[in-house]
Design an enzyme around this catalytic site. Structure first.
Site, short mmCIF file in Angstrom:
data_model
loop_
_atom_site.label_atom_id
_atom_site.label_comp_id
_atom_site.label_asym_id
_atom_site.label_seq_id
_atom_site.Cartn_x
_atom_site.Cartn_y
_atom_site.Cartn_z
N THR A 94 74.94 -4.81 -7.58
CA THR A 94 76.15 -5.62 -7.62
C THR A 94 76.14 -6.61 -8.77
O THR A 94 75.11 -7.11 -9.19
CB THR A 94 76.36 -6.40 -6.30
OG1 THR A 94 75.59 -7.61 -6.32
CG2 THR A 94 75.98 -5.57 -5.09
N ASP B 70 81.34 -10.81 -5.70
CA ASP B 70 81.09 -12.25 -5.76
C ASP B 70 80.36 -12.60 -4.48
O ASP B 70 80.94 -12.55 -3.39
CB ASP B 70 82.41 -13.00 -5.87
CG ASP B 70 82.24 -14.51 -5.84
OD1 ASP B 70 81.10 -15.00 -5.66
OD2 ASP B 70 83.27 -15.21 -5.99
N SER C 42 63.31 -16.50 -4.92
CA SER C 42 63.19 -17.94 -4.84
C SER C 42 62.71 -18.43 -6.21
O SER C 42 63.19 -17.97 -7.24
CB SER C 42 62.23 -18.33 -3.72
OG SER C 42 62.09 -19.72 -3.62
N TYR D 41 68.92 -27.70 -8.33
CA TYR D 41 68.41 -26.32 -8.26
C TYR D 41 67.26 -26.24 -7.26
O TYR D 41 67.20 -25.31 -6.45
CB TYR D 41 67.96 -25.86 -9.65
CG TYR D 41 67.38 -24.46 -9.65
CD1 TYR D 41 68.22 -23.35 -9.56
CD2 TYR D 41 66.01 -24.25 -9.75
CE1 TYR D 41 67.70 -22.07 -9.55
CE2 TYR D 41 65.48 -22.97 -9.74
CZ TYR D 41 66.33 -21.88 -9.65
OH TYR D 41 65.81 -20.60 -9.64
N LYS E 149 66.76 -23.76 -3.75
CA LYS E 149 65.63 -22.87 -3.48
C LYS E 149 64.83 -23.33 -2.27
O LYS E 149 64.30 -22.51 -1.51
CB LYS E 149 64.74 -22.76 -4.73
CG LYS E 149 65.42 -22.05 -5.90
CD LYS E 149 65.94 -20.67 -5.49
CE LYS E 149 66.60 -19.94 -6.65
NZ LYS E 149 67.11 -18.60 -6.25
N THR F 189 64.26 -15.43 -19.58
CA THR F 189 65.51 -14.83 -19.13
C THR F 189 66.65 -15.75 -19.53
O THR F 189 66.47 -16.71 -20.28
CB THR F 189 65.49 -14.67 -17.60
OG1 THR F 189 65.42 -15.96 -16.99
CG2 THR F 189 64.30 -13.82 -17.15
#
Length: 273
Positions: free
Chosen positions: A32, A56, A134, A148, A152, A183
């Site tokens: 997805t 979404d 996570s 953030y 997590k 990334t």
């Protein structure tokens, strides 16, 4: 043994790499993204193996529909990987209400909706594996990443409870906790709060606190054998660091916590009454 995997957030980063690796070794993948067109080329290459789904993850009804679509299409579901999410950078004071609510919707509620959608299928089958992406920042906190961190920590909290709830139902839960990787986490997908000069010093010191110079950020491709081993394990771990930083840092953080709890234990006991 061939697996059927439902994975979110596959347009870049870990999601893209892991999807390609799963397809390459012959697994079925329901992948997805907010824009499934990014999967057109892969879908042509792996006809019959790849089911692209525009999704979404903050839309609970759409999530339930997507998970059931994958199950019906492939005839079952073995693994769910909750990879969708993004980073928010900024001191607590710097991050606006909308930015906070949006990241909780994606990182926490999106993960929760997919998890809830998969559980009835896994219970009916008597087997399944939920893998939550996570972070080491779900184990310990860093300044200017507190929002953030909070997302997590929330994922870790409900996943910890979930693992106990489904232990006797043939369902496994794993929290994968990567350290820094090269990334898009801090790039185009990231959100940055409004800068307040009072926090410039703590921001500049962040590299030293975390202890990860740029050259020590992990290579995302190196996670491929690791995630495949987790997927294939008959007894997967509840928690697993990806990278060399998490274990060392967590040892230090938890040693300090235990020391503080020990030093203040007399106050804790007195507070019992």
């Amino acid at each position: 043994m061939k697996k059927t995997v439902f994975i979110t957030g596959v347009s870049t980063g870990f999601g893209k790499l892991w999807t390609e690796a799963l397809l390459k070794r012959g697994d079925n993948v329901a992948a997805t993204s907010r824009n499934a067109n990014v999967l057109t080329e892969l879908a042509e290459q792996y006809k019959g193996q790849l089911l692209p789904i525009t999704l979404d993850v903050t839309d609970r009804a759409a999530v339930i529909k997507a998970v059931h679509k994958a199950k019906e299409h492939f005839g079952g579901l073995d693994v769910v990987i909750n990879n969708a999410g993004y980073g928010v950078f900024g001191a607590i004071e710097e991050v606006e209400e909308k930015e906070i609510k949006d990241v909780f919707n994606a990182n926490v509620y999106g993960t929760l909706w997919v998890t809830q959608a998969a559980l009835p299928i896994f219970r009916e089958q008597g087997h399944g594996h939920i893998i939550q992406l996570s972070s080491v920042l779900g184990v310990y906190s860093l300044p200017t990443l507190g929002i953030y961190n909070a997302t997590k920590y929330a994922v870790e909290g409900f996943s910890d409870a979930l693992a106990e709830e489904v232990r006797d139902l043939g369902i496994h839960v794993t929290m994968v906790e990567p350290n820094g990787y090269t990334t898009e986490f801090g790039g185009s997908s990231a959100v940055f709060g409004n800068s307040i000069p009072a926090y410039d010093k703590v921001k500049s010191a962040l590299g030293a606190i975390e202890g990860i110079p740029p050259e020590d950020y992990g290579n995302p491709a190196a996670t491929i054998p690791a995630i495949l081993e987790v997927i294939d394990s008959k007894r997967p771990p509840l928690r697993l660091f990806f990278g060399k930083i998490g274990f060392k840092r967590a040892q230090k953080v938890y040693t300090e916590r235990m020391q503080t709890w020990s030093e203040w234990n007399h106050v804790s006991i007195a507070a019992q009454g």
